[in-house]
Design a protein around this motif. Sequence first.
Motif, PDB file in Angstrom:
ATOM      1  N   TYR A 109       0.851  -1.195   0.000  1.00  0.00           N
ATOM      2  CA  TYR A 109       0.000   0.000   0.000  1.00  0.00           C
ATOM      3  C   TYR A 109       0.883   1.239   0.000  1.00  0.00           C
ATOM      4  N   THR A 110       0.570   2.197  -0.869  1.00  0.00           N
ATOM      5  CA  THR A 110       1.316   3.459  -0.888  1.00  0.00           C
ATOM      6  C   THR A 110       0.359   4.618  -0.646  1.00  0.00           C
ATOM      7  N   LYS A 111       0.859   5.625   0.079  1.00  0.00           N
ATOM      8  CA  LYS A 111       0.014   6.769   0.404  1.00  0.00           C
ATOM      9  C   LYS A 111       0.775   8.083   0.280  1.00  0.00           C
ATOM     10  N   GLY A 112       1.827   8.109  -0.546  1.00  0.00           N
ATOM     11  CA  GLY A 112       2.614   9.327  -0.717  1.00  0.00           C
ATOM     12  C   GLY A 112       3.469   9.232  -1.961  1.00  0.00           C
ATOM     13  N   ALA A 113       4.544  10.011  -1.993  1.00  0.00           N
ATOM     14  CA  ALA A 113       5.437  10.074  -3.154  1.00  0.00           C
ATOM     15  C   ALA A 113       6.384   8.873  -3.139  1.00  0.00           C
ATOM     16  N   VAL A 114       5.983   7.814  -3.803  1.00  0.00           N
ATOM     17  CA  VAL A 114       6.760   6.576  -3.844  1.00  0.00           C
ATOM     18  C   VAL A 114       7.185   6.300  -5.284  1.00  0.00           C
ATOM     19  N   ASN A 115       8.456   5.929  -5.453  1.00  0.00           N
ATOM     20  CA  ASN A 115       9.000   5.625  -6.777  1.00  0.00           C
ATOM     21  C   ASN A 115       9.491   4.185  -6.827  1.00  0.00           C
ATOM     22  N   ILE A 116       9.019   3.463  -7.829  1.00  0.00           N
ATOM     23  CA  ILE A 116       9.448   2.079  -8.048  1.00  0.00           C
ATOM     24  C   ILE A 116       9.993   1.983  -9.467  1.00  0.00           C
ATOM     25  N   ASN A 117      11.237   1.527  -9.615  1.00  0.00           N
ATOM     26  CA  ASN A 117      11.841   1.444 -10.936  1.00  0.00           C
ATOM     27  C   ASN A 117      12.690   0.171 -11.046  1.00  0.00           C
ATOM     28  N   SER A 118      12.527  -0.522 -12.165  1.00  0.00           N
ATOM     29  CA  SER A 118      13.319  -1.725 -12.453  1.00  0.00           C
ATOM     30  C   SER A 118      13.203  -2.757 -11.342  1.00  0.00           C
ATOM     31  N   CYS A 119      11.963  -3.132 -11.033  1.00  0.00           N
ATOM     32  CA  CYS A 119      11.701  -4.163 -10.030  1.00  0.00           C
ATOM     33  C   CYS A 119      10.893  -5.297 -10.650  1.00  0.00           C
ATOM     34  N   VAL A 139       2.068  -3.116  -6.910  1.00  0.00           N
ATOM     35  CA  VAL A 139       1.535  -2.424  -5.738  1.00  0.00           C
ATOM     36  C   VAL A 139       0.095  -2.882  -5.495  1.00  0.00           C
ATOM     37  N   GLY A 140      -0.227  -3.194  -4.248  1.00  0.00           N
ATOM     38  CA  GLY A 140      -1.581  -3.648  -3.935  1.00  0.00           C
ATOM     39  C   GLY A 140      -2.627  -2.569  -4.105  1.00  0.00           C
ATOM     40  N   ASN A 141      -2.320  -1.348  -3.652  1.00  0.00           N
ATOM     41  CA  ASN A 141      -3.244  -0.230  -3.799  1.00  0.00           C
ATOM     42  C   ASN A 141      -2.504   1.069  -3.517  1.00  0.00           C
ATOM     43  N   SER A 142      -2.934   2.138  -4.176  1.00  0.00           N
ATOM     44  CA  SER A 142      -2.377   3.465  -3.931  1.00  0.00           C
ATOM     45  C   SER A 142      -3.516   4.458  -3.880  1.00  0.00           C
ATOM     46  N   THR A 143      -3.555   5.277  -2.828  1.00  0.00           N
ATOM     47  CA  THR A 143      -4.645   6.225  -2.668  1.00  0.00           C
ATOM     48  C   THR A 143      -4.265   7.641  -3.080  1.00  0.00           C
ATOM     49  N   VAL A 144      -3.099   7.793  -3.686  1.00  0.00           N
ATOM     50  CA  VAL A 144      -2.654   9.118  -4.125  1.00  0.00           C
ATOM     51  C   VAL A 144      -2.111   9.016  -5.540  1.00  0.00           C
ATOM     52  N   ASN A 145      -2.049  10.159  -6.227  1.00  0.00           N
ATOM     53  CA  ASN A 145      -1.572  10.144  -7.612  1.00  0.00           C
ATOM     54  C   ASN A 145      -0.074  10.401  -7.723  1.00  0.00           C
ATOM     55  N   THR A 146       0.652  10.253  -6.606  1.00  0.00           N
ATOM     56  CA  THR A 146       2.093  10.514  -6.619  1.00  0.00           C
ATOM     57  C   THR A 146       2.916   9.228  -6.663  1.00  0.00           C
ATOM     58  N   LEU A 147       2.288   8.104  -6.986  1.00  0.00           N
ATOM     59  CA  LEU A 147       3.019   6.854  -7.183  1.00  0.00           C
ATOM     60  C   LEU A 147       3.610   6.823  -8.586  1.00  0.00           C
ATOM     61  N   ASN A 148       4.897   6.527  -8.693  1.00  0.00           N
ATOM     62  CA  ASN A 148       5.549   6.311  -9.984  1.00  0.00           C
ATOM     63  C   ASN A 148       6.105   4.894 -10.012  1.00  0.00           C
ATOM     64  N   ALA A 149       5.588   4.073 -10.911  1.00  0.00           N
ATOM     65  CA  ALA A 149       6.061   2.700 -11.074  1.00  0.00           C
ATOM     66  C   ALA A 149       6.411   2.501 -12.547  1.00  0.00           C
ATOM     67  N   GLU A 172      -9.434  11.298  -9.152  1.00  0.00           N
ATOM     68  CA  GLU A 172      -8.376  12.308  -9.121  1.00  0.00           C
ATOM     69  C   GLU A 172      -7.164  11.852  -8.314  1.00  0.00           C
ATOM     70  N   ASN A 173      -7.321  10.782  -7.550  1.00  0.00           N
ATOM     71  CA  ASN A 173      -6.212  10.280  -6.750  1.00  0.00           C
ATOM     72  C   ASN A 173      -5.558   9.027  -7.338  1.00  0.00           C
ATOM     73  N   LYS A 174      -6.061   8.544  -8.461  1.00  0.00           N
ATOM     74  CA  LYS A 174      -5.463   7.365  -9.068  1.00  0.00           C
ATOM     75  C   LYS A 174      -4.087   7.709  -9.631  1.00  0.00           C
ATOM     76  N   PRO A 175      -3.089   6.839  -9.412  1.00  0.00           N
ATOM     77  CA  PRO A 175      -1.728   7.146  -9.864  1.00  0.00           C
ATOM     78  C   PRO A 175      -1.644   7.265 -11.373  1.00  0.00           C
ATOM     79  N   THR A 176      -0.940   8.289 -11.838  1.00  0.00           N
ATOM     80  CA  THR A 176      -0.782   8.520 -13.275  1.00  0.00           C
ATOM     81  C   THR A 176       0.621   8.180 -13.754  1.00  0.00           C
ATOM     82  N   GLY A 177       1.540   7.871 -12.831  1.00  0.00           N
ATOM     83  CA  GLY A 177       2.917   7.607 -13.210  1.00  0.00           C
ATOM     84  C   GLY A 177       3.253   6.135 -13.317  1.00  0.00           C
ATOM     85  N   VAL A 178       2.291   5.315 -13.737  1.00  0.00           N
ATOM     86  CA  VAL A 178       2.528   3.879 -13.891  1.00  0.00           C
ATOM     87  C   VAL A 178       2.722   3.588 -15.373  1.00  0.00           C
ATOM     88  N   THR A 179       3.973   3.352 -15.770  1.00  0.00           N
ATOM     89  CA  THR A 179       4.295   3.163 -17.198  1.00  0.00           C
ATOM     90  C   THR A 179       5.332   2.051 -17.360  1.00  0.00           C
TER      91      THR A 179
END
Length: 204
Positions: A109-119, A139-149, A172-179
């Motif tokens: 679970y993420t609730k802030g500015a979390v970055n996941i790369n090359s995992c 990620v199981g769930n993220s309640t903010v749009n500041t997750l980057n995976a 508006e809180n769904k993460p947009t940085g999942v690419t």
Amino acid sequence: NGQNIGLIGSLGGTVKNLTLEVADIQASNSEGLSFQMGKPISVGTLVGWMGSGTIDGVYVNGHINTSGNGQGVGGIVGNAQSGTITNSISDVSIYASGDSVFVGGVIGYTKGAVNINSCMYVGERAVNDGSKGSVGGIVGNSTVNTLNATNSFYDTDLFGDNGVGTGKVKDENKPTGVTELNTDQVACGMNGGTWNANTQVCSD
């Protein structure tokens, strides 16, 4: 059974180039029943609660079995407020049976500015048999749009398109940085190959 369950209960620093094998975690505590009333339970093989910091070059292997309610359960980190996880592999089998439990191959679970790369998540299974929770390959769930995976990989036979689990999150809180999840280029790099962008072919 505490609030933050893992090899490291709470992280605010750096973990680098670590291998953790044959971990076995059994957790039954529920949110509101620990000494931190109303706080979620964080269960991770390496880190329970990640307030900040960096995890890089980590391999974890083992099993997590939880039955409590209101948990964030992850192969590497249970709950993350902020921080970065890079170049790491989760080979952890996860089974959760409580309600309102969020299960993720890398982070629960993420609730802030979390970055996941090359995992990568390469565990046998990540299952939530309870209600009101969600499961994701990364990620199981993220309640903010500041997750980057980005540039990460998981088994679509287990999770389909759910790299990030879908819980009760406002649009508006769904993460947009999942690419760049599960692309051929990512799989090539994770297996030590060289990707040719022109031919779209991976070579040894």
